[in-house]
Design an enzyme around this catalytic site. Structure first.
Site, mmCIF file in Angstrom:
data_model
loop_
_atom_site.group_PDB
_atom_site.id
_atom_site.type_symbol
_atom_site.label_atom_id
_atom_site.label_comp_id
_atom_site.label_asym_id
_atom_site.label_seq_id
_atom_site.Cartn_x
_atom_site.Cartn_y
_atom_site.Cartn_z
ATOM 1 N N ASN A 190 7.971 3.753 -9.474
ATOM 2 C CA ASN A 190 7.441 5.007 -8.959
ATOM 3 C C ASN A 190 8.331 5.481 -7.809
ATOM 4 O O ASN A 190 8.465 4.794 -6.794
ATOM 5 C CB ASN A 190 6.002 4.830 -8.465
ATOM 6 C CG ASN A 190 5.392 6.158 -8.043
ATOM 7 O OD1 ASN A 190 5.589 7.172 -8.699
ATOM 8 N ND2 ASN A 190 4.648 6.145 -6.956
ATOM 9 N N GLY A 206 1.947 4.244 -4.780
ATOM 10 C CA GLY A 206 1.651 5.084 -5.934
ATOM 11 C C GLY A 206 0.857 4.414 -7.028
ATOM 12 O O GLY A 206 1.012 4.748 -8.202
ATOM 13 N N LYS A 207 -0.030 3.469 -6.659
ATOM 14 C CA LYS A 207 -0.863 2.825 -7.690
ATOM 15 C C LYS A 207 -1.718 3.846 -8.423
ATOM 16 O O LYS A 207 -1.899 3.755 -9.636
ATOM 17 C CB LYS A 207 -1.768 1.764 -7.052
ATOM 18 C CG LYS A 207 -1.059 0.536 -6.516
ATOM 19 C CD LYS A 207 -2.041 -0.541 -6.101
ATOM 20 C CE LYS A 207 -3.025 -0.089 -5.044
ATOM 21 N NZ LYS A 207 -2.384 0.282 -3.754
ATOM 22 N N THR A 208 -2.255 4.819 -7.679
ATOM 23 C CA THR A 208 -3.136 5.796 -8.318
ATOM 24 C C THR A 208 -2.349 6.736 -9.221
ATOM 25 O O THR A 208 -2.806 7.087 -10.319
ATOM 26 C CB THR A 208 -3.920 6.593 -7.265
ATOM 27 O OG1 THR A 208 -4.641 5.678 -6.431
ATOM 28 C CG2 THR A 208 -4.900 7.549 -7.917
ATOM 29 N N THR A 216 0.841 -1.183 0.000
ATOM 30 C CA THR A 216 0.000 0.000 0.000
ATOM 31 C C THR A 216 0.885 1.244 0.000
ATOM 32 O O THR A 216 2.066 1.173 0.378
ATOM 33 C CB THR A 216 -0.946 -0.005 1.218
ATOM 34 O OG1 THR A 216 -1.933 1.022 1.062
ATOM 35 C CG2 THR A 216 -0.181 0.214 2.523
ATOM 36 N N GLU A 217 0.347 2.351 -0.461
ATOM 37 C CA GLU A 217 1.073 3.629 -0.500
ATOM 38 C C GLU A 217 2.341 3.569 -1.361
ATOM 39 O O GLU A 217 3.368 4.145 -1.013
ATOM 40 C CB GLU A 217 1.443 4.093 0.928
ATOM 41 C CG GLU A 217 0.249 4.270 1.853
ATOM 42 C CD GLU A 217 -0.739 5.324 1.370
ATOM 43 O OE1 GLU A 217 -0.314 6.285 0.719
ATOM 44 O OE2 GLU A 217 -1.941 5.159 1.646
ATOM 45 N N ASP A 267 -8.605 8.584 -4.457
ATOM 46 C CA ASP A 267 -8.002 7.835 -5.558
ATOM 47 C C ASP A 267 -9.011 7.638 -6.688
ATOM 48 O O ASP A 267 -8.690 7.809 -7.874
ATOM 49 C CB ASP A 267 -7.503 6.477 -5.079
ATOM 50 C CG ASP A 267 -6.335 6.584 -4.107
ATOM 51 O OD1 ASP A 267 -5.741 7.678 -4.019
ATOM 52 O OD2 ASP A 267 -6.027 5.581 -3.450
ATOM 53 N N SER A 308 -11.132 1.985 0.382
ATOM 54 C CA SER A 308 -11.320 2.337 1.790
ATOM 55 C C SER A 308 -10.391 3.506 2.109
ATOM 56 O O SER A 308 -9.377 3.712 1.442
ATOM 57 C CB SER A 308 -11.024 1.144 2.706
ATOM 58 O OG SER A 308 -9.710 0.665 2.522
ATOM 59 N N LYS A 352 -12.129 1.762 -9.927
ATOM 60 C CA LYS A 352 -11.647 1.437 -8.579
ATOM 61 C C LYS A 352 -12.785 0.700 -7.881
ATOM 62 O O LYS A 352 -13.597 1.302 -7.177
ATOM 63 C CB LYS A 352 -11.282 2.729 -7.836
ATOM 64 C CG LYS A 352 -10.754 2.531 -6.423
ATOM 65 C CD LYS A 352 -9.280 2.324 -6.380
ATOM 66 C CE LYS A 352 -8.765 2.312 -4.936
ATOM 67 N NZ LYS A 352 -7.314 2.032 -4.876
ATOM 68 N N ALA A 358 -6.670 -2.413 -4.431
ATOM 69 C CA ALA A 358 -6.531 -1.765 -3.126
ATOM 70 C C ALA A 358 -5.430 -2.495 -2.370
ATOM 71 O O ALA A 358 -5.424 -3.732 -2.313
ATOM 72 C CB ALA A 358 -7.841 -1.821 -2.339
ATOM 73 N N GLU A 415 -7.878 -0.384 -10.867
ATOM 74 C CA GLU A 415 -6.898 -0.236 -9.786
ATOM 75 C C GLU A 415 -7.343 -1.020 -8.557
ATOM 76 O O GLU A 415 -8.492 -0.917 -8.116
ATOM 77 C CB GLU A 415 -6.732 1.240 -9.411
ATOM 78 C CG GLU A 415 -5.684 1.451 -8.318
ATOM 79 C CD GLU A 415 -5.603 2.899 -7.867
ATOM 80 O OE1 GLU A 415 -5.365 3.131 -6.666
ATOM 81 O OE2 GLU A 415 -5.769 3.803 -8.716
ATOM 82 N N LEU A 462 7.768 13.608 -7.270
ATOM 83 C CA LEU A 462 7.085 14.852 -7.591
ATOM 84 C C LEU A 462 6.341 15.346 -6.356
ATOM 85 O O LEU A 462 5.671 14.559 -5.665
ATOM 86 C CB LEU A 462 6.088 14.652 -8.735
ATOM 87 C CG LEU A 462 6.662 14.168 -10.070
ATOM 88 C CD1 LEU A 462 5.538 13.690 -10.987
ATOM 89 C CD2 LEU A 462 7.464 15.285 -10.739
#
Length: 225
Positions: free
Chosen positions: A176, A15-17, A12-13, A55, A42, A38, A118, A116, A207
């Site tokens: 990413n 950068g999938k989005t 998780t976290e 997201d 959650s 999506k 989760a 995408e 970024l």
């Protein structure tokens, strides 16, 4: 025929989005009618329009196809925790048939659908099934997002092996940069390229505000297998 892809991450976290938005931007630029999806989210906020996930909203903004929020995010929960836990506590069962119905509806309208997940590959959606089970049922080609940081090589190799064990094509992967590059950054990328059995589609640099950027320029869709 619509092209469908599932984006998963090494954790998780990672950068999938960000990566999903980059893919949508690049596909739109290439002339596809694009839609993000999506199915389960959650960690969301109550808004005047109802519960909304940031997201999912980003996917909606970066899709060329105009869709309603419910069309791209049928299951949305406020608590930022594993979907199977918040599903159980809220009394809302996550049904794979609902997820599949939403995907089918988008496939009928768009010719590039970016799905995408989760969390990571094996994120539970219920007591006896995971996101990976649904992806296998839908036979979706997988794009892996690797958050480049310490430990990412092991996580990437494990996830790639799990995708292949499910009998699904690992179509490509995206690096990413979730932190500013360190002294071993290029070594990490070289190690990942040597070990992930799929083409590297590109590297999204660190970024400050990625969602205000032209992310699609960092990817090469021609490498997708």
């Amino acid at each position: 025929m619509s092209r469908r892809w599932f984006v998963t991450g090494t954790d998780t976290e990672v950068g999938k989005t960000v990566a999903s938005c980059a893919l949508l931007q690049a596909a739109t630029r290439a002339g596809y009618r694009t839609a993000g999806y999506k199915p389960v989210a959650s960690g969301s906020d109550m808004t005047p329009d109802g519960v909304r996930n940031s997201d999912a909203l980003a996917l909606q903004r970066n899709s060329s196809l105009a869709t309603g929020y419910d069309d791209i995010n049928p299951y949305v929960f406020e608590e930022p925790t594993s979907p199977h836990l918040v599903s159980r506590s809220s009394g809302v069962m996550i049904e794979r048939a609902v997820m599949s119905r939403g995907l089918k509806a988008l496939v009928q309208q768009a010719d590039w659908v970016q799905v995408e997940g989760a969390g990571g590959w094996f994120t539970p959606l219920g007591e006896d099934y995971t996101f990976a089970d649904w992806v296998a049922e839908e036979k979706l080609p997988v794009i892996l997002v690797v958050g480049v940081k310490l430990g990412c090589i092991n996580h990437a190799m494990l996830t790639a092996a799990a995708v292949q064990a499910a009998g699904l094509p690992l179509a490509g992967w995206i690096a990413n940069d979730i932190t500013p590059p360190g002294s071993r950054h290029q070594d990490y990328l070289a190690s990942l390229q040597a070990r992930i059995p799929a083409p590297m589609l590109g590297e999204i640099p660190w970024l400050d505000d990625p969602f205000s950027q032209d992310l699609g320029r960092y990817l090469n869709l021609a490498l997708l297998v």
